[in-house]
Design a protein around this motif. Structure first.
Motif, PDB file in Angstrom:
ATOM      1  N   UNK A  31      -3.120  16.560 -14.000  1.00 55.99           N
ATOM      2  CA  UNK A  31      -3.366  15.137 -14.180  1.00 55.99           C
ATOM      3  C   UNK A  31      -3.727  14.493 -12.854  1.00 55.99           C
ATOM      4  N   UNK A  32      -4.540  13.445 -12.931  1.00 52.50           N
ATOM      5  CA  UNK A  32      -4.840  12.677 -11.731  1.00 52.50           C
ATOM      6  C   UNK A  32      -3.700  11.693 -11.507  1.00 52.50           C
ATOM      7  N   UNK A  33      -3.025  11.829 -10.353  1.00 56.12           N
ATOM      8  CA  UNK A  33      -1.869  10.986 -10.039  1.00 56.12           C
ATOM      9  C   UNK A  33      -2.165  10.174  -8.787  1.00 56.12           C
ATOM     10  N   UNK A  34      -1.725   8.917  -8.785  1.00 55.02           N
ATOM     11  CA  UNK A  34      -1.933   8.062  -7.624  1.00 55.02           C
ATOM     12  C   UNK A  34      -0.608   7.821  -6.897  1.00 55.02           C
ATOM     13  N   UNK A  35      -0.716   7.398  -5.646  1.00 55.35           N
ATOM     14  CA  UNK A  35       0.459   7.167  -4.810  1.00 55.35           C
ATOM     15  C   UNK A  35       0.079   6.187  -3.709  1.00 55.35           C
ATOM     16  N   UNK A  36       1.102   5.599  -3.078  1.00 52.39           N
ATOM     17  CA  UNK A  36       0.862   4.747  -1.915  1.00 52.39           C
ATOM     18  C   UNK A  36       0.681   5.608  -0.673  1.00 52.39           C
ATOM     19  N   UNK A  37      -0.186   5.143   0.219  1.00 48.46           N
ATOM     20  CA  UNK A  37      -0.398   5.798   1.512  1.00 48.46           C
ATOM     21  C   UNK A  37      -0.557   4.722   2.576  1.00 48.46           C
ATOM     22  N   UNK A  38       0.032   4.951   3.741  1.00 47.19           N
ATOM     23  CA  UNK A  38       0.010   3.986   4.845  1.00 47.19           C
ATOM     24  C   UNK A  38      -0.293   4.717   6.147  1.00 47.19           C
ATOM     25  N   UNK A  39      -1.529   5.193   6.321  1.00 49.39           N
ATOM     26  CA  UNK A  39      -1.860   5.935   7.546  1.00 49.39           C
ATOM     27  C   UNK A  39      -1.704   5.048   8.788  1.00 49.39           C
ATOM     28  N   UNK A  40      -1.096   5.626   9.823  1.00 51.64           N
ATOM     29  CA  UNK A  40      -0.889   4.854  11.061  1.00 51.64           C
ATOM     30  C   UNK A  40      -0.958   5.796  12.257  1.00 51.64           C
ATOM     31  N   UNK A  41      -1.955   5.581  13.113  1.00 51.71           N
ATOM     32  CA  UNK A  41      -2.096   6.307  14.382  1.00 51.71           C
ATOM     33  C   UNK A  41      -1.911   7.813  14.206  1.00 51.71           C
ATOM     34  N   UNK A  42      -2.649   8.378  13.262  1.00 48.93           N
ATOM     35  CA  UNK A  42      -2.613   9.819  13.053  1.00 48.93           C
ATOM     36  C   UNK A  42      -1.477  10.314  12.177  1.00 48.93           C
TER      37      UNK A  42
END
Length: 219
Positions: free
Chosen positions: A188-199
């Protein structure tokens, strides 16, 4: 008292503590809590996902540690050891499974923090709790929010953690930085939160709990 999350982005650590005491849970969430539903990986998916059974999930607790710094409060995070069998090299909060002798999520979070990064519990002042977070891998995590009083030293347990680092609280509480990304998982295609910060790629359950902290403080 501050009333908007926009003003909270520039909070001092003590102002954050006052807002947290007002808007976080004063007690850990109980199993089957009818007032607040468990948060988790099942939320906001493109196709409906069944809510995991809380009672069958493995109990765990983590510390969301807020560190007062001259430039503004930060959040203490870890990079899990690359050699671990599960969630290797991922960004996480210090924490882990509840032991039968712990007695409370606070004890679990403080014990695991001490074991993973060597942070003495005498430096941690508990502020409150978020709603339980259910993961797709079968855990029920209770996030414990607390102030981490400097100066402190860390001793990294490299069997569990590659390193510990801090990320500005103002960045993590800014909803403009809360990206929704996705991946194919178990067909299944699942989504999530992501918060990339300085690598650093902060995502999944860790980012989900940060989002829950934002929503709680935003009222």
């Amino acid at each position: 008292m501050l009333k908007t999350i926009e003003s909270a982005l520039n909070l001092s650590a003590e102002d954050f503590a006052a807002l947290a005491r007002e808007r976080l849970r004063a007690e850990p969430p109980a199993l089957g809590d009818v007032i607040r539903r468990p948060r988790g990986d099942h939320e906001n998916q493109p196709s409906p996902v069944p809510i995991p059974d809380e009672k069958r999930a493995v109990p765990a607790a983590v510390l969301i540690g807020i560190v007062p710094r001259p430039a503004g409060p930060t959040v203490l995070l870890t990079q899990r050891a690359a050699a671990l069998r599960s969630h290797s090299a991922q960004v996480a909060f210090p924490g882990g499974r509840v032991d039968a002798v712990d007695g409370s999520p606070v004890v679990t979070a403080l014990r695991e923090t001490e074991e993973e990064i060597g942070l003495a519990r005498s430096h941690i002042r508990t502020l409150g709790f978020l709603d339980a977070y259910l993961t797709g891998t079968g855990y029920r995590i209770v996030p414990v929010v607390g102030l981490v009083e400097p100066p402190f030293s860390l001793t990294i347990n490299h069997n569990e953690v590659d390193e510990a680092f801090e990320t500005p609280l103002s960045f993590l509480l800014d909803p403009a930085n809360h990206k929704r990304e996705g991946i194919e998982w178990k067909g299944q295609f699942r989504t999530y939160y992501a918060m990339p910060f300085e690598g650093r790629y902060i995502w999944g359950a860790t980012a989900g709990m940060i989002r829950n902290l934002y929503e709680r403080l935003a009222g």
